[in-house]
Design an enzyme around this catalytic site. Structure first.
Site, PDB file in Angstrom:
ATOM      1  N   HIS A 274       0.849  -1.186   0.000  1.00 54.84           N
ATOM      2  CA  HIS A 274       0.000   0.000   0.000  1.00 54.84           C
ATOM      3  C   HIS A 274       0.886   1.236   0.000  1.00 54.84           C
ATOM      4  O   HIS A 274       2.117   1.142   0.098  1.00 54.84           O
ATOM      5  CB  HIS A 274      -0.967  -0.003   1.183  1.00 54.84           C
ATOM      6  CG  HIS A 274      -0.324   0.061   2.533  1.00 54.84           C
ATOM      7  ND1 HIS A 274       0.444  -0.954   3.053  1.00 54.84           N
ATOM      8  CD2 HIS A 274      -0.349   1.026   3.500  1.00 54.84           C
ATOM      9  CE1 HIS A 274       0.862  -0.631   4.255  1.00 54.84           C
ATOM     10  NE2 HIS A 274       0.403   0.575   4.552  1.00 54.84           N
TER      11      HIS A 274
ATOM     12  N   HIS B 268       1.221   3.992   1.946  1.00 58.33           N
ATOM     13  CA  HIS B 268       1.679   4.776   3.095  1.00 58.33           C
ATOM     14  C   HIS B 268       3.197   4.929   3.048  1.00 58.33           C
ATOM     15  O   HIS B 268       3.911   4.035   2.584  1.00 58.33           O
ATOM     16  CB  HIS B 268       1.246   4.112   4.406  1.00 58.33           C
ATOM     17  CG  HIS B 268      -0.150   4.482   4.821  1.00 58.33           C
ATOM     18  ND1 HIS B 268      -0.941   3.688   5.611  1.00 58.33           N
ATOM     19  CD2 HIS B 268      -0.903   5.596   4.546  1.00 58.33           C
ATOM     20  CE1 HIS B 268      -2.109   4.286   5.812  1.00 58.33           C
ATOM     21  NE2 HIS B 268      -2.107   5.437   5.177  1.00 58.33           N
TER      22      HIS B 268
ATOM     23  N   ASP C 193       5.665   4.773   5.097  1.00 59.24           N
ATOM     24  CA  ASP C 193       6.608   3.838   5.714  1.00 59.24           C
ATOM     25  C   ASP C 193       6.768   2.558   4.902  1.00 59.24           C
ATOM     26  O   ASP C 193       7.535   1.674   5.284  1.00 59.24           O
ATOM     27  CB  ASP C 193       6.189   3.514   7.156  1.00 59.24           C
ATOM     28  CG  ASP C 193       4.789   2.942   7.279  1.00 59.24           C
ATOM     29  OD1 ASP C 193       3.913   3.345   6.500  1.00 59.24           O
ATOM     30  OD2 ASP C 193       4.560   2.099   8.178  1.00 59.24           O
ATOM     31  N   HIS C 194       6.072   2.481   3.764  1.00 56.57           N
ATOM     32  CA  HIS C 194       6.189   1.318   2.883  1.00 56.57           C
ATOM     33  C   HIS C 194       6.752   1.682   1.502  1.00 56.57           C
ATOM     34  O   HIS C 194       7.074   0.781   0.733  1.00 56.57           O
ATOM     35  CB  HIS C 194       4.825   0.642   2.714  1.00 56.57           C
ATOM     36  CG  HIS C 194       4.299   0.055   3.992  1.00 56.57           C
ATOM     37  ND1 HIS C 194       4.311  -1.295   4.261  1.00 56.57           N
ATOM     38  CD2 HIS C 194       3.764   0.650   5.090  1.00 56.57           C
ATOM     39  CE1 HIS C 194       3.798  -1.516   5.464  1.00 56.57           C
ATOM     40  NE2 HIS C 194       3.465  -0.340   5.990  1.00 56.57           N
TER      41      HIS C 194
ATOM     42  N   HIS D 106      -7.681  -2.019   5.411  1.00 62.31           N
ATOM     43  CA  HIS D 106      -6.871  -0.975   6.033  1.00 62.31           C
ATOM     44  C   HIS D 106      -7.563   0.362   5.787  1.00 62.31           C
ATOM     45  O   HIS D 106      -8.659   0.403   5.220  1.00 62.31           O
ATOM     46  CB  HIS D 106      -5.460  -1.006   5.416  1.00 62.31           C
ATOM     47  CG  HIS D 106      -4.435  -0.187   6.139  1.00 62.31           C
ATOM     48  ND1 HIS D 106      -4.353  -0.117   7.503  1.00 62.31           N
ATOM     49  CD2 HIS D 106      -3.431   0.606   5.656  1.00 62.31           C
ATOM     50  CE1 HIS D 106      -3.355   0.664   7.852  1.00 62.31           C
ATOM     51  NE2 HIS D 106      -2.784   1.132   6.747  1.00 62.31           N
TER      52      HIS D 106
ATOM     53  N   ASP E 108      -0.608  -3.939   5.680  1.00 63.52           N
ATOM     54  CA  ASP E 108      -1.322  -3.495   6.886  1.00 63.52           C
ATOM     55  C   ASP E 108      -2.801  -3.852   6.754  1.00 63.52           C
ATOM     56  O   ASP E 108      -3.419  -3.623   5.700  1.00 63.52           O
ATOM     57  CB  ASP E 108      -1.171  -1.989   7.068  1.00 63.52           C
ATOM     58  CG  ASP E 108       0.261  -1.584   7.385  1.00 63.52           C
ATOM     59  OD1 ASP E 108       1.131  -2.477   7.437  1.00 63.52           O
ATOM     60  OD2 ASP E 108       0.498  -0.382   7.590  1.00 63.52           O
TER      61      ASP E 108
END
Length: 314
Positions: free
Chosen positions: A63, A65, A67-68, A140, A211
């Protein structure tokens, strides 16, 4: 097959854990590495391993976000600077192509290889003679996906001594027997493949989830998986908070593995609220539900032992 955790934290990096990134090392199976997510500083993490960025063949983004994905442009640039010239396939939700292209354009980063983007993530998204990858949407706060990676059954094992005893000469006839075909010798005798081979080993199944809250599609993707990688951002005491933020507790990850009849659970994406001294209780929480379970740390590596049909931490 080996699984190398390059980053196991959630949200933002901490002293103990970098942001999300996982390398599936398929060096024996196909001479390549598949990367799952690429959080900030993933290429820095790679510097502390034996991984070669030019070996990265496919990148799967669960996904969008930060932090990915924040480490992706830098890794792609470094791969080119270090001599990587083979094409790369990037699988991710709609928007991943725009993100990568925009950063490369604005930073005037030139790549010596082609990127193929695949943004349609539903069902079987890749299949060849060796591997199959299936994806499904999870639950998510933004579109997030899980990936089921299946190795095709391995070819039969040729019993070379038995074949030679039956008069099969060296050369192409042995290859035909190994591939399952019967052969006829010069004297007219027929050698059947089943008589000189043992059945091949079944391939492995690895499920890697983005997530997610606890959901049915995560269980479906993990059905009878040898390894299930699942986030565990919260613990049971913060279950309500987990649901509000679209995440799972470590106990819910274990419940997913149990319902999926997965062999081994590995939990990653841990909140920085958890300190090393909390880990013993967290492990107990999940093993009360699913006994064969581990918490991953940065640079942890696991190897699939095909003859033993088990995962071993190395």
């Amino acid at each position: 097959m080996q699984i190398l955790f390059l980053g196991t934290g959630a949200g933002m990096p901490s002293k103990q854990r970098n942001t999300s990134a996982l390398a599936l090392k398929l060096l024996e199976e196909r001479g390549a590495v598949w990367l799952f997510d690429c959080g900030e500083a993933t290429q820095h993490q790679i510097l502390h391993t034996t991984l070669k960025p030019r070996k990265i063949e496919k990148i799967f983004i669960t996904h969008l976000h930060g932090d990915h994905i924040y480490g992706l442009p830098g890794l792609l640039g470094s791969r080119s600077f270090q001599g990587g010239d083979e094409p790369v396939e990037i699988y991710g939700p709609p928007g991943i192509k725009e993100f990568v292209k925009s950063v490369l354009r604005i930073s005037r980063t030139h790549l010596n290889y082609t990127i193929h983007f695949i943004e349609e993530l539903e069902g079987v998204i890749f299949e060849d003679d060796l591997m199959k990858v299936t994806t499904a949407k999870l639950d998510h706060v933004i579109p997030s996906y899980g990936f089921r990676i299946e190795q095709k059954p391995l070819p039969p094992k040729l019993l070379i001594d038995r074949a030679r005893d039956l008069g099969v000469p060296k050369g192409p006839l042995l290859a035909k027997l190994k591939s399952g075909k019967d052969v006829t010798l010069d004297d007219g005798s027929i050698i059947r493949s089943n008589d000189v081979t043992e059945p091949g080993q079944p391939g492995f199944v690895v499920t890697i989830l983005g997530d997610t809250r606890f959901c049915r599609s995560a269980v479906d993707l993990g059905q009878h998986a040898d390894v299930l990688v699942h986030e565990g951002t919260f613990d049971s005491s913060t279950e309500k908070l987990a649901g509000e933020y679209g995440h799972s507790t470590i106990k819910e990850a274990a419940e997913t593995a149990k319902q999926a009849n997965a062999n081994t659970l590995i939990v990653n994406h841990m909140s920085s609220r958890f300190l090393p001294e909390d880990e013993k209780q967290l492990v107990k929480e999940m093993r009360d539900v699913h006994e064969q379970a581990f918490i991953a740390h940065d640079f942890d590596e696991f190897e699939w032992k095909i003859n033993e049909r088990r995962l071993k931490r190395i």
